[in-house]
Design a protein around this motif. Structure first.
Motif, PDB file in Angstrom:
ATOM      1  N   MET A   1      15.071  20.171  -0.093  1.00 56.28           N
ATOM      2  CA  MET A   1      13.650  20.285  -0.313  1.00 56.28           C
ATOM      3  C   MET A   1      12.945  19.388   0.705  1.00 56.28           C
ATOM      4  O   MET A   1      13.189  18.202   0.763  1.00 56.28           O
ATOM      5  N   PRO A   2      12.077  19.957   1.517  1.00 64.51           N
ATOM      6  CA  PRO A   2      11.384  19.144   2.519  1.00 64.51           C
ATOM      7  C   PRO A   2      10.381  18.194   1.878  1.00 64.51           C
ATOM      8  O   PRO A   2       9.897  18.413   0.780  1.00 64.51           O
ATOM      9  N   THR A   3      10.092  17.152   2.600  1.00 61.24           N
ATOM     10  CA  THR A   3       9.150  16.150   2.126  1.00 61.24           C
ATOM     11  C   THR A   3       7.719  16.625   2.351  1.00 61.24           C
ATOM     12  O   THR A   3       7.426  17.200   3.383  1.00 61.24           O
ATOM     13  N   PRO A   4       6.824  16.389   1.382  1.00 61.48           N
ATOM     14  CA  PRO A   4       5.425  16.740   1.591  1.00 61.48           C
ATOM     15  C   PRO A   4       4.838  15.972   2.782  1.00 61.48           C
ATOM     16  O   PRO A   4       5.381  14.945   3.183  1.00 61.48           O
ATOM     17  N   PRO A   5       3.734  16.444   3.324  1.00 61.94           N
ATOM     18  CA  PRO A   5       3.170  15.802   4.514  1.00 61.94           C
ATOM     19  C   PRO A   5       2.772  14.341   4.319  1.00 61.94           C
ATOM     20  O   PRO A   5       2.766  13.578   5.254  1.00 61.94           O
ATOM     21  N   HIS A   6       2.455  13.921   3.098  1.00 67.54           N
ATOM     22  CA  HIS A   6       2.052  12.534   2.902  1.00 67.54           C
ATOM     23  C   HIS A   6       3.251  11.597   2.789  1.00 67.54           C
ATOM     24  O   HIS A   6       3.084  10.400   2.664  1.00 67.54           O
ATOM     25  N   GLY A   7       4.462  12.104   2.821  1.00 70.20           N
ATOM     26  CA  GLY A   7       5.646  11.261   2.938  1.00 70.20           C
ATOM     27  C   GLY A   7       6.198  10.685   1.652  1.00 70.20           C
ATOM     28  O   GLY A   7       6.847   9.653   1.672  1.00 70.20           O
ATOM     29  N   THR A   8       5.997  11.333   0.505  1.00 68.17           N
ATOM     30  CA  THR A   8       6.556  10.832  -0.740  1.00 68.17           C
ATOM     31  C   THR A   8       7.992  11.314  -0.889  1.00 68.17           C
ATOM     32  O   THR A   8       8.241  12.513  -0.850  1.00 68.17           O
ATOM     33  N   PRO A   9       8.953  10.415  -1.067  1.00 69.57           N
ATOM     34  CA  PRO A   9      10.341  10.856  -1.224  1.00 69.57           C
ATOM     35  C   PRO A   9      10.568  11.512  -2.583  1.00 69.57           C
ATOM     36  O   PRO A   9       9.736  11.419  -3.481  1.00 69.57           O
ATOM     37  N   ASP A  10      11.699  12.162  -2.719  1.00 67.63           N
ATOM     38  CA  ASP A  10      12.058  12.810  -3.982  1.00 67.63           C
ATOM     39  C   ASP A  10      12.054  11.792  -5.112  1.00 67.63           C
ATOM     40  O   ASP A  10      12.331  10.617  -4.911  1.00 67.63           O
ATOM     41  N   ARG A  11      11.782  12.279  -6.339  1.00 67.09           N
ATOM     42  CA  ARG A  11      11.692  11.376  -7.486  1.00 67.09           C
ATOM     43  C   ARG A  11      12.975  10.589  -7.727  1.00 67.09           C
ATOM     44  O   ARG A  11      12.931   9.405  -7.987  1.00 67.09           O
ATOM     45  N   ARG A  53      21.997   9.659   1.281  1.00 65.56           N
ATOM     46  CA  ARG A  53      21.944  10.009  -0.134  1.00 65.56           C
ATOM     47  C   ARG A  53      21.099  11.253  -0.378  1.00 65.56           C
ATOM     48  O   ARG A  53      21.437  12.098  -1.208  1.00 65.56           O
ATOM     49  N   ALA A  54      19.988  11.391   0.357  1.00 63.93           N
ATOM     50  CA  ALA A  54      19.066  12.506   0.130  1.00 63.93           C
ATOM     51  C   ALA A  54      19.561  13.808   0.736  1.00 63.93           C
ATOM     52  O   ALA A  54      19.147  14.882   0.322  1.00 63.93           O
ATOM     53  N   GLY A  55      20.413  13.725   1.726  1.00 66.73           N
ATOM     54  CA  GLY A  55      20.877  14.931   2.392  1.00 66.73           C
ATOM     55  C   GLY A  55      19.841  15.506   3.339  1.00 66.73           C
ATOM     56  O   GLY A  55      19.935  16.656   3.748  1.00 66.73           O
ATOM     57  N   ARG A  56      18.877  14.734   3.693  1.00 65.10           N
ATOM     58  CA  ARG A  56      17.836  15.120   4.633  1.00 65.10           C
ATOM     59  C   ARG A  56      17.363  13.845   5.324  1.00 65.10           C
ATOM     60  O   ARG A  56      17.586  12.742   4.820  1.00 65.10           O
ATOM     61  N   PRO A  57      16.713  13.975   6.450  1.00 64.86           N
ATOM     62  CA  PRO A  57      16.225  12.760   7.116  1.00 64.86           C
ATOM     63  C   PRO A  57      15.115  12.075   6.316  1.00 64.86           C
ATOM     64  O   PRO A  57      14.158  12.716   5.898  1.00 64.86           O
ATOM     65  N   VAL A  58      15.288  10.809   6.045  1.00 65.79           N
ATOM     66  CA  VAL A  58      14.262   9.997   5.400  1.00 65.79           C
ATOM     67  C   VAL A  58      13.762   9.036   6.461  1.00 65.79           C
ATOM     68  O   VAL A  58      14.534   8.253   7.013  1.00 65.79           O
ATOM     69  N   THR A  59      12.480   9.099   6.742  1.00 64.55           N
ATOM     70  CA  THR A  59      11.938   8.274   7.815  1.00 64.55           C
ATOM     71  C   THR A  59      11.619   6.871   7.315  1.00 64.55           C
ATOM     72  O   THR A  59      11.471   6.635   6.116  1.00 64.55           O
ATOM     73  N   GLU A  60      11.502   5.962   8.264  1.00 61.38           N
ATOM     74  CA  GLU A  60      11.118   4.596   7.929  1.00 61.38           C
ATOM     75  C   GLU A  60       9.705   4.569   7.355  1.00 61.38           C
ATOM     76  O   GLU A  60       9.392   3.752   6.502  1.00 61.38           O
ATOM     77  N   GLU A  61       8.886   5.495   7.825  1.00 62.81           N
ATOM     78  CA  GLU A  61       7.518   5.576   7.319  1.00 62.81           C
ATOM     79  C   GLU A  61       7.511   5.916   5.826  1.00 62.81           C
ATOM     80  O   GLU A  61       6.748   5.334   5.053  1.00 62.81           O
ATOM     81  N   GLU A  62       8.365   6.843   5.407  1.00 61.69           N
ATOM     82  CA  GLU A  62       8.463   7.189   3.989  1.00 61.69           C
ATOM     83  C   GLU A  62       8.861   5.979   3.162  1.00 61.69           C
ATOM     84  O   GLU A  62       8.302   5.728   2.099  1.00 61.69           O
TER      85      GLU A  62
END
Length: 124
Positions: A1-11, A53-62
């Motif tokens: 599941m892609p991250t929304p544009p405002h950068g909130t990670p999955d719950r 852990r997320a299986g997708r890129p998590v940015t430092e900004e997030e």
């Protein structure tokens, strides 16, 4: 599941990121890093581990947005639970020369009218 544009990670990722970041800060301190350098290293480590852990890129900004949001929420909770302090009152400043002169003139007129007695001047 892609991250929304405002950068909130999955719950489900939020508690993981918070815990990993605390550990990353401790690791950076153990390596002898301090200040901004330690914070940047911890941020990079957290983003890297969260990506795995997320299986997708998590940015430092997030990660940074999540940390800042959590810090604000903690401050709000602490402020809500804090006992309201007594209002801070400013110390009374010495009256100005103008006010002193005015008080003296009022006091003198009161003294004159009291000395004149009931037969004093009638003011309209």
């Amino acid at each position: 599941m892609p991250t929304p544009p405002h950068g909130t990670p999955d719950r489900g990722l939020k508690p993981f990121i918070l815990a990993i970041h605390r550990e990353a800060l401790d690791t950076a301190a153990a390596k002898g890093l301090t200040g901004t350098l330690a914070q940047v290293a911890a941020l990079q480590d957290t983003a890297s581990l969260a990506t795995a852990r997320a299986g997708r890129p998590v940015t430092e900004e997030e990660v940074m947005r999540l940390l800042l949001r959590e810090r604000r929420a903690r401050r709000i909770r602490e402020a809500a639970n804090a006992v309201p302090a007594a209002p801070i009152r400013k110390p009374v400043a010495a009256p100005s020369r103008f006010r002193l002169g005015r008080w003296r003139s009022v006091a003198m007129s009161v003294a004159r009218s009291a000395a004149a007695g009931p037969v004093g001047k009638v003011r309209l």
